[in-house]
Write a protein that holds these residues in place. Structure first.
Motif, PDB file in Angstrom:
ATOM      1  N   PRO A  25      42.397  56.777  43.959  1.00  0.00           N
ATOM      2  CA  PRO A  25      42.851  57.720  43.066  1.00  0.00           C
ATOM      3  C   PRO A  25      44.205  57.671  42.546  1.00  0.00           C
ATOM      4  O   PRO A  25      44.746  57.710  41.535  1.00  0.00           O
ATOM      5  CB  PRO A  25      42.527  59.046  43.854  1.00  0.00           C
ATOM      6  CG  PRO A  25      41.591  58.689  44.731  1.00  0.00           C
ATOM      7  CD  PRO A  25      41.982  57.508  45.280  1.00  0.00           C
ATOM      8  N   ASP A  26      45.320  57.452  43.519  1.00  0.00           N
ATOM      9  CA  ASP A  26      46.573  57.293  42.998  1.00  0.00           C
ATOM     10  C   ASP A  26      46.891  56.176  42.385  1.00  0.00           C
ATOM     11  O   ASP A  26      48.274  56.125  41.822  1.00  0.00           O
ATOM     12  CB  ASP A  26      47.348  57.639  44.399  1.00  0.00           C
ATOM     13  CG  ASP A  26      47.234  56.273  45.271  1.00  0.00           C
ATOM     14  OD1 ASP A  26      46.307  55.705  45.051  1.00  0.00           O
ATOM     15  OD2 ASP A  26      48.045  56.243  46.206  1.00  0.00           O
ATOM     16  N   ALA A  27      46.014  55.239  42.075  1.00  0.00           N
ATOM     17  CA  ALA A  27      46.319  54.064  41.511  1.00  0.00           C
ATOM     18  C   ALA A  27      45.422  53.981  40.113  1.00  0.00           C
ATOM     19  O   ALA A  27      45.781  53.082  39.279  1.00  0.00           O
ATOM     20  CB  ALA A  27      45.884  52.605  42.082  1.00  0.00           C
ATOM     21  N   ALA A  28      44.803  54.758  40.013  1.00  0.00           N
ATOM     22  CA  ALA A  28      43.974  54.903  38.398  1.00  0.00           C
ATOM     23  C   ALA A  28      44.819  54.936  37.497  1.00  0.00           C
ATOM     24  O   ALA A  28      45.622  55.844  37.508  1.00  0.00           O
ATOM     25  CB  ALA A  28      42.548  55.968  38.715  1.00  0.00           C
ATOM     26  N   GLY A  29      44.286  54.609  36.454  1.00  0.00           N
ATOM     27  CA  GLY A  29      45.206  54.812  35.076  1.00  0.00           C
ATOM     28  C   GLY A  29      45.890  53.577  34.581  1.00  0.00           C
ATOM     29  O   GLY A  29      45.572  52.399  34.992  1.00  0.00           O
ATOM     30  N   ALA A  30      47.029  53.829  33.795  1.00  0.00           N
ATOM     31  CA  ALA A  30      47.858  52.605  33.045  1.00  0.00           C
ATOM     32  C   ALA A  30      48.977  52.282  33.948  1.00  0.00           C
ATOM     33  O   ALA A  30      49.528  53.219  34.467  1.00  0.00           O
ATOM     34  CB  ALA A  30      48.040  53.069  31.733  1.00  0.00           C
ATOM     35  N   TRP A  31      49.272  51.057  33.687  1.00  0.00           N
ATOM     36  CA  TRP A  31      50.528  50.343  34.702  1.00  0.00           C
ATOM     37  C   TRP A  31      51.290  49.439  33.559  1.00  0.00           C
ATOM     38  O   TRP A  31      50.647  49.246  32.338  1.00  0.00           O
ATOM     39  CB  TRP A  31      50.077  49.623  35.531  1.00  0.00           C
ATOM     40  CG  TRP A  31      49.633  50.433  36.931  1.00  0.00           C
ATOM     41  CD1 TRP A  31      48.366  50.860  37.177  1.00  0.00           C
ATOM     42  CD2 TRP A  31      50.258  50.892  38.009  1.00  0.00           C
ATOM     43  NE1 TRP A  31      48.088  51.501  38.251  1.00  0.00           N
ATOM     44  CE2 TRP A  31      49.174  51.562  38.834  1.00  0.00           C
ATOM     45  CE3 TRP A  31      51.664  50.703  38.595  1.00  0.00           C
ATOM     46  CZ2 TRP A  31      49.916  52.084  40.204  1.00  0.00           C
ATOM     47  CZ3 TRP A  31      51.954  51.163  39.653  1.00  0.00           C
ATOM     48  CH2 TRP A  31      51.167  52.023  40.363  1.00  0.00           C
ATOM     49  N   VAL A  32      52.337  49.249  33.839  1.00  0.00           N
ATOM     50  CA  VAL A  32      53.110  48.385  32.812  1.00  0.00           C
ATOM     51  C   VAL A  32      53.451  46.934  33.461  1.00  0.00           C
ATOM     52  O   VAL A  32      54.062  47.055  34.544  1.00  0.00           O
ATOM     53  CB  VAL A  32      54.552  48.986  32.573  1.00  0.00           C
ATOM     54  CG1 VAL A  32      55.479  48.163  31.458  1.00  0.00           C
ATOM     55  CG2 VAL A  32      54.270  50.236  31.779  1.00  0.00           C
ATOM     56  N   GLY A  33      52.894  45.973  32.762  1.00  0.00           N
ATOM     57  CA  GLY A  33      53.099  44.870  33.378  1.00  0.00           C
ATOM     58  C   GLY A  33      52.708  43.619  32.640  1.00  0.00           C
ATOM     59  O   GLY A  33      52.051  43.920  31.715  1.00  0.00           O
ATOM     60  N   ASP A  34      52.579  42.372  33.146  1.00  0.00           N
ATOM     61  CA  ASP A  34      51.911  41.225  32.362  1.00  0.00           C
ATOM     62  C   ASP A  34      50.547  41.112  32.867  1.00  0.00           C
ATOM     63  O   ASP A  34      50.163  40.629  33.885  1.00  0.00           O
ATOM     64  CB  ASP A  34      52.531  39.878  32.706  1.00  0.00           C
ATOM     65  CG  ASP A  34      52.293  39.014  31.830  1.00  0.00           C
ATOM     66  OD1 ASP A  34      51.182  38.773  31.419  1.00  0.00           O
ATOM     67  OD2 ASP A  34      53.164  37.986  31.604  1.00  0.00           O
ATOM     68  N   ARG A  35      49.651  41.650  32.042  1.00  0.00           N
ATOM     69  CA  ARG A  35      48.099  41.817  32.249  1.00  0.00           C
ATOM     70  C   ARG A  35      47.550  40.505  32.514  1.00  0.00           C
ATOM     71  O   ARG A  35      46.741  40.126  33.395  1.00  0.00           O
ATOM     72  CB  ARG A  35      47.631  42.492  31.085  1.00  0.00           C
ATOM     73  CG  ARG A  35      46.065  42.820  31.333  1.00  0.00           C
ATOM     74  CD  ARG A  35      45.377  43.633  30.227  1.00  0.00           C
ATOM     75  NE  ARG A  35      43.880  44.106  30.476  1.00  0.00           N
ATOM     76  CZ  ARG A  35      43.168  43.366  30.411  1.00  0.00           C
ATOM     77  NH1 ARG A  35      43.161  42.006  29.990  1.00  0.00           N
ATOM     78  NH2 ARG A  35      41.770  43.591  30.776  1.00  0.00           N
ATOM     79  N   ALA A  36      47.966  39.472  31.630  1.00  0.00           N
ATOM     80  CA  ALA A  36      47.365  38.038  31.637  1.00  0.00           C
ATOM     81  C   ALA A  36      47.913  37.442  32.797  1.00  0.00           C
ATOM     82  O   ALA A  36      46.852  36.593  33.737  1.00  0.00           O
ATOM     83  CB  ALA A  36      47.908  37.291  30.401  1.00  0.00           C
ATOM     84  N   ARG A  37      48.930  37.432  33.395  1.00  0.00           N
ATOM     85  CA  ARG A  37      49.550  36.971  34.830  1.00  0.00           C
ATOM     86  C   ARG A  37      48.668  37.701  35.766  1.00  0.00           C
ATOM     87  O   ARG A  37      48.322  36.998  36.890  1.00  0.00           O
ATOM     88  CB  ARG A  37      50.904  36.787  34.716  1.00  0.00           C
ATOM     89  CG  ARG A  37      51.955  36.332  33.837  1.00  0.00           C
ATOM     90  CD  ARG A  37      51.298  34.689  33.665  1.00  0.00           C
ATOM     91  NE  ARG A  37      52.041  33.941  32.926  1.00  0.00           N
ATOM     92  CZ  ARG A  37      51.620  32.770  32.540  1.00  0.00           C
ATOM     93  NH1 ARG A  37      50.513  32.316  33.045  1.00  0.00           N
ATOM     94  NH2 ARG A  37      52.181  32.035  31.382  1.00  0.00           N
ATOM     95  N   LEU A  38      48.421  38.919  35.686  1.00  0.00           N
ATOM     96  CA  LEU A  38      47.872  39.694  36.939  1.00  0.00           C
ATOM     97  C   LEU A  38      46.531  39.131  36.971  1.00  0.00           C
ATOM     98  O   LEU A  38      45.656  39.036  38.081  1.00  0.00           O
ATOM     99  CB  LEU A  38      47.901  41.066  36.598  1.00  0.00           C
ATOM    100  CG  LEU A  38      49.129  41.844  36.782  1.00  0.00           C
ATOM    101  CD1 LEU A  38      49.103  43.231  36.449  1.00  0.00           C
ATOM    102  CD2 LEU A  38      49.552  41.769  38.401  1.00  0.00           C
ATOM    103  N   ARG A  39      45.838  39.172  35.763  1.00  0.00           N
ATOM    104  CA  ARG A  39      44.199  38.568  35.688  1.00  0.00           C
ATOM    105  C   ARG A  39      44.197  37.128  36.090  1.00  0.00           C
ATOM    106  O   ARG A  39      43.333  36.870  37.084  1.00  0.00           O
ATOM    107  CB  ARG A  39      43.901  38.580  34.465  1.00  0.00           C
ATOM    108  CG  ARG A  39      42.410  38.038  34.073  1.00  0.00           C
ATOM    109  CD  ARG A  39      42.084  37.803  32.548  1.00  0.00           C
ATOM    110  NE  ARG A  39      40.659  37.783  32.743  1.00  0.00           N
ATOM    111  CZ  ARG A  39      39.945  36.743  32.711  1.00  0.00           C
ATOM    112  NH1 ARG A  39      40.766  35.383  33.234  1.00  0.00           N
ATOM    113  NH2 ARG A  39      38.701  36.643  32.413  1.00  0.00           N
ATOM    114  N   GLN A  40      45.165  36.310  35.875  1.00  0.00           N
ATOM    115  CA  GLN A  40      45.446  34.990  36.616  1.00  0.00           C
ATOM    116  C   GLN A  40      45.369  34.964  38.099  1.00  0.00           C
ATOM    117  O   GLN A  40      44.689  34.109  38.825  1.00  0.00           O
ATOM    118  CB  GLN A  40      46.351  34.215  36.056  1.00  0.00           C
ATOM    119  CG  GLN A  40      46.394  32.719  36.202  1.00  0.00           C
ATOM    120  CD  GLN A  40      47.562  31.840  35.562  1.00  0.00           C
ATOM    121  OE1 GLN A  40      48.398  32.391  34.867  1.00  0.00           O
ATOM    122  NE2 GLN A  40      47.683  30.715  35.769  1.00  0.00           N
ATOM    123  N   ILE A  41      46.259  35.885  38.756  1.00  0.00           N
ATOM    124  CA  ILE A  41      46.270  35.817  40.100  1.00  0.00           C
ATOM    125  C   ILE A  41      45.054  36.439  40.713  1.00  0.00           C
ATOM    126  O   ILE A  41      44.484  35.828  41.627  1.00  0.00           O
ATOM    127  CB  ILE A  41      47.485  36.970  40.327  1.00  0.00           C
ATOM    128  CG1 ILE A  41      48.852  36.106  40.171  1.00  0.00           C
ATOM    129  CG2 ILE A  41      47.443  37.038  42.133  1.00  0.00           C
ATOM    130  CD1 ILE A  41      50.042  37.174  40.361  1.00  0.00           C
TER     131      ILE A  41
END
Length: 518
Positions: free
Chosen positions: A392-408
């Motif tokens: 629950p404390d991680a749900a929602g929007a974050w700020v970062g490089d979405r493409a690199r996170l998806r790659q990881i």
């Protein structure tokens, strides 16, 4: 052997033994002087006791003579009773006391014997005849001539008085002699104490100076030389003179070490220069390699995309089943080759510092669901459950490089599905004090503990044999590590062989403004 070559403990023992010997000698001399003084004081007290007893005996002798005169002149028997009951008794008491305190001293014993004999003669010749006189006045008047100044009584008592005088002079002489003995003993004690204190103080000062010159100063010079070496002022020997003790050996060992360090520093400096040159060459070669890989990957990917495009075009034609199977095989191989080229290109860009991050808000749930959707067919083909879980404390929007996170996440999930034959693969999202936490865990074959440190190295496979079951170039985890580090985070693994693996990515990302407000 010279004194300077003695060991330091031997030198200290010698110096302090001399000091202790001086103090002990002083104590012994003072002890004997004090003992002599005490013995002399005892002898003086003995002489004074003899003087007191002789004086009291002389007084009682005179009182007997006076009582005798009183009786002869007055005829009163009171004087005879006083003579016999008081003065004679006390005189004999003092006489007995004199015998007791002069026992063992021949000279004084002879004086007491003379006194005893003179007193006995005085009683026989004077006192006892008077005591036997009849009580008539005529007899007393006739006997009064005994006590005239030139009478028999005076002549009879003179030997006793003379004996007392001799005894008194002997006691006085002894007392005077003992006073001299005491004065000399006190003088010896004082002079010995003064000399002992002065000599001990001098020896202490000399010992302190010797310790300073022989121990403290060399140690200070050696310490200063060590400080110069530690501060990098150069390797300079102390230049101290040769000594045979521990400090001399320590100084020689330090000088030899300094010379050896200086020689090694020259060699080390040359080796560092060679290493610097080799490092620069290696870095240049690595940069050239990365650029070459990036360029080659790009050049390979362009025609490969054309090949895959043509394969897709051929699939749209009317093909026989055998032809369609062959085209599918070509397409699968091309896609795998394109993925490998993309991995090489991504790794080369990261190492060359040509990878830029695109920082923008993204929804964590959407990202995780997208990754699950990509690998859902592969998981279903192996009858695996692919589960997404968000705290629950991680749900929602974050700020970062979405493409690199998806790659990881894609690399981690691909490995999890590849190495898991039954069970499930979990994609977890959570928040911590350091930002976003992404966890991919599975129920697969696990990783041996002694191989976990090698996982994030490039071109590393757990099974590198030609007959290994699972393919891959060993670049996925290396790319995950490089991308995590590029975003300021880290990646780690926790696994037990046969019980699955757990990969955790920690990234210092912040929440989007809307999520924070919510």
């Amino acid at each position: 052997m010279r004194f300077g070559d003695w060991s330091i403990p031997a030198k200290l023992v010698a110096v302090f033994s001399a000091l202790v010997a001086t103090i002990a000698a002083t104590g012994v001399v003072v002890h004997f002087a004090v003992e002599n003084h005490e013995q002399s004081a005892d002898r003086t007290a003995h002489a004074h006791e003899i003087l007191r007893a002789a004086g009291d005996a002389e007084y009682r002798l005179v009182r007997q003579e006076n009582a005798l005169r009183g009786y002869l002149l007055s005829g009163d028997a009171y004087y005879l009773r006083r003579l016999e009951n008081v003065h004679r008794a006390r005189f004999e008491t003092q006489l007995a006391h004199l015998r007791r305190i002069t026992a063992g001293d021949p000279e004084l014993e002879a004086g007491v014997r003379r006194l005893t004999e003179a007193y006995g003669d005085y009683r026989r010749r004077v006192i006892e005849p008077v005591e036997r006189l009849p009580s008539s006045g005529v007899a007393r008047i006739e006997a009064a001539g005994l006590v005239r100044p030139d009478g028999l009584a005076d002549r009879a008592i003179e030997p006793a008085e003379a004996a007392l005088a001799v005894l008194t002079r002997q006691a006085e002489a002894r007392a005077a002699r003992e006073v001299g003995v005491q004065d000399r003993a006190a003088a010896v004690a004082r002079s010995t104490l003064v000399a002992g204190v002065l000599f001990s103080a001098l020896l202490t000062v000399l010992s302190a100076l010797w310790l300073s010159r022989m121990i403290a100063q060399p140690v200070s010079r050696l310490s200063a030389a060590m400080d110069r070496v530690r501060s990098g002022e150069g390797f300079h020997p102390t230049g101290a003179t040769a000594r045979g003790d521990e400090i001399g050996r320590l100084t020689r060992a330090f000088d030899a070490m300094v010379v050896d360090l200086d020689r090694r520093q020259v060699s080390l400096r040359q080796a560092m220069e060679d290493l610097t040159v080799a490092r620069d060459r290696a870095e240049a070669a690595s940069v050239a390699k990365s650029r070459f890989l990036a360029n080659m990957s790009h050049e390979i990917r362009t025609p490969l995309n054309g090949v895959l495009g043509m394969v897709q075009a051929i699939e749209m034609d009317q093909l026989s089943p055998r032809q369609r199977e062959r085209v599918g095989l070509v397409k699968t191989s091309g896609v795998a080759l394109l993925a490998l080229v993309n991995d090489v290109l991504d790794l080369a860009k990261v190492e060359a510092g040509r990878t830029d991050l695109t920082i923008e808000p993204f929804e964590l749930l959407d990202l995780l669901e997208e990754v699950r959707g990509t690998f859902q067919p592969l998981a279903e083909a192996k009858a695996l459950a692919l589960v997404v879980q968000i705290a629950p404390d991680a749900a929602g929007a974050w700020v970062g490089d979405r493409a690199r996170l998806r790659q990881i996440l894609s690399n981690l999930v691909a490995n999890a599905v590849k190495f898991t034959d039954h069970g499930a693969v979990f994609i977890d999202g959570g928040a911590g004090g350091d930002g976003l936490r992404l966890v991919v865990r599975d129920t697969g074959i696990g990783i041996p503990f002694d191989r976990q440190a090698e996982l994030f190295q490039k071109f590393t496979q757990l099974d590198s044999s030609p007959t290994r079951r699972h393919g891959g170039a060993g670049l996925g985890l290396a790319i995950c590590r490089e991308l995590s580090a590029l975003m300021g985070g880290s990646i780690g693994v926790d696994s037990v062989e046969g019980q699955g693996a757990r990969f955790e990515v920690r990234l210092p990302l912040s929440r989007a403004a809307a999520s924070v407000a919510a």
